[in-house]
Design a protein around this motif. Structure first.
Motif, short mmCIF file in Angstrom:
data_model
loop_
_atom_site.label_atom_id
_atom_site.label_comp_id
_atom_site.label_asym_id
_atom_site.label_seq_id
_atom_site.Cartn_x
_atom_site.Cartn_y
_atom_site.Cartn_z
N SER A 69 0.83 -1.21 0.00
CA SER A 69 0.00 0.00 0.00
C SER A 69 0.86 1.25 0.00
CB SER A 69 -0.92 0.01 1.22
OG SER A 69 -1.85 -1.03 1.13
N ALA A 70 1.92 1.23 0.80
CA ALA A 70 2.82 2.38 0.86
C ALA A 70 3.52 2.58 -0.48
CB ALA A 70 3.85 2.20 1.97
N ALA A 71 3.92 1.50 -1.13
CA ALA A 71 4.59 1.60 -2.43
C ALA A 71 3.64 2.17 -3.48
CB ALA A 71 5.10 0.23 -2.86
N LYS A 72 2.37 1.78 -3.45
CA LYS A 72 1.39 2.32 -4.39
C LYS A 72 1.18 3.80 -4.15
CE LYS A 72 -1.31 -1.79 -5.48
NZ LYS A 72 -2.63 -2.44 -5.37
N ASP A 73 1.14 4.21 -2.88
CA ASP A 73 0.95 5.63 -2.55
C ASP A 73 2.11 6.47 -3.05
OD1 ASP A 73 -1.43 5.02 -1.34
OD2 ASP A 73 -0.67 5.10 0.72
N VAL A 74 3.32 5.95 -2.94
CA VAL A 74 4.51 6.68 -3.40
C VAL A 74 4.55 6.72 -4.92
CG1 VAL A 74 7.03 6.56 -3.52
CG2 VAL A 74 5.88 6.20 -1.35
N GLY A 89 -3.88 13.04 -7.25
CA GLY A 89 -4.51 13.69 -8.38
C GLY A 89 -4.24 12.99 -9.70
N THR A 90 -3.35 12.00 -9.72
CA THR A 90 -3.05 11.30 -10.97
C THR A 90 -3.48 9.84 -10.92
OG1 THR A 90 -0.84 10.70 -10.21
CG2 THR A 90 -1.05 12.79 -11.42
N GLU A 91 -4.38 9.51 -9.98
CA GLU A 91 -4.82 8.12 -9.83
C GLU A 91 -5.51 7.65 -11.09
OE1 GLU A 91 -5.81 10.48 -7.60
OE2 GLU A 91 -4.80 9.97 -5.76
N LYS A 92 -5.27 6.40 -11.45
CA LYS A 92 -5.94 5.76 -12.58
C LYS A 92 -6.77 4.62 -12.02
CE LYS A 92 -2.21 6.73 -15.77
NZ LYS A 92 -1.17 6.18 -16.62
#
Length: 182
Positions: A162-167, A172-175
């Motif tokens: 989860s932390a790696a995905k957040d980084v 604002g650029t979530e797909k």
């Protein structure tokens, strides 16, 4: 494919929970629902995490209950061991135990008086029972700790992912997540 459709396909893949007689499918489902709320799975690995965490906690709980049942199951043998030095022929320790744990109310009461006159307490019976089943308790504890360690490792992996995905995904650029089909 919708998240619900994906969930249903993945649930079909994992199958029914491996419950033993006396365990509640409803309680298992409630636990699984709470785990889903916390993990919020978005892909097959998230759903695997849900199943692994739910199963490991459930099994851990099962082993705790098993340890208590193992101790209680040894009470008659423990009492027999404790009462034996006080019995005189023709009194047989196994009969005192049988009367204490079975029989009618009057017989149980008489056996309880006999046990109390010998100074034997419930705490002593419990302690002796624990001693008798000590090896089994150690095995159950190792199994429980193994599940606990597994849950901890899975939680840590989930947090790291989860932390790696957040980084990797600036705000604002979530797909939309790619849906993985099974």
């Amino acid at each position: 494919m919708s998240a619900e459709d994906q969930h249903n396909k993945i649930s079909d893949f994992f199958g029914e929970p491996a419950l033993i007689e006396g365990e509640s499918k409803e309680l298992y489902s409630l636990l699984r629902a709470e785990v889903i709320k916390v993990i919020q799975p978005k892909d097959v690995f998230g759903w695997m995490m849900v199943d692994d965490q739910t199963d490991k906690y459930w099994e851990e709980h099962r082993y705790k209950g098993g340890a208590a049942a193992l101790i209680e199951g040894a009470y008659p043998k423990a009492l027999e061991s404790l009462i034996s030095p006080f019995c005189q022929i023709p009194e047989v320790p196994s009969q005192v135990v049988s009367d204490y744990y079975g029989g009618d109310k009057k017989t149980k009461s008489a056996a309880a008086v006999r046990v109390a006159k010998c100074g034997i307490t419930l705490a002593q019976i419990q302690a002796k029972a624990i001693q008798i089943v000590g090896g089994g308790l150690q095995m159950m504890d190792r199994m429980r700790l193994n599940r606990e360690t597994g849950r901890r490792i899975l939680r840590k992996e989930h947090q790291q992912r989860s932390a790696a995905k957040d980084v990797a995904t600036p705000r604002g650029t979530e797909k939309p997540e790619d849906q993985i089909e099974i």
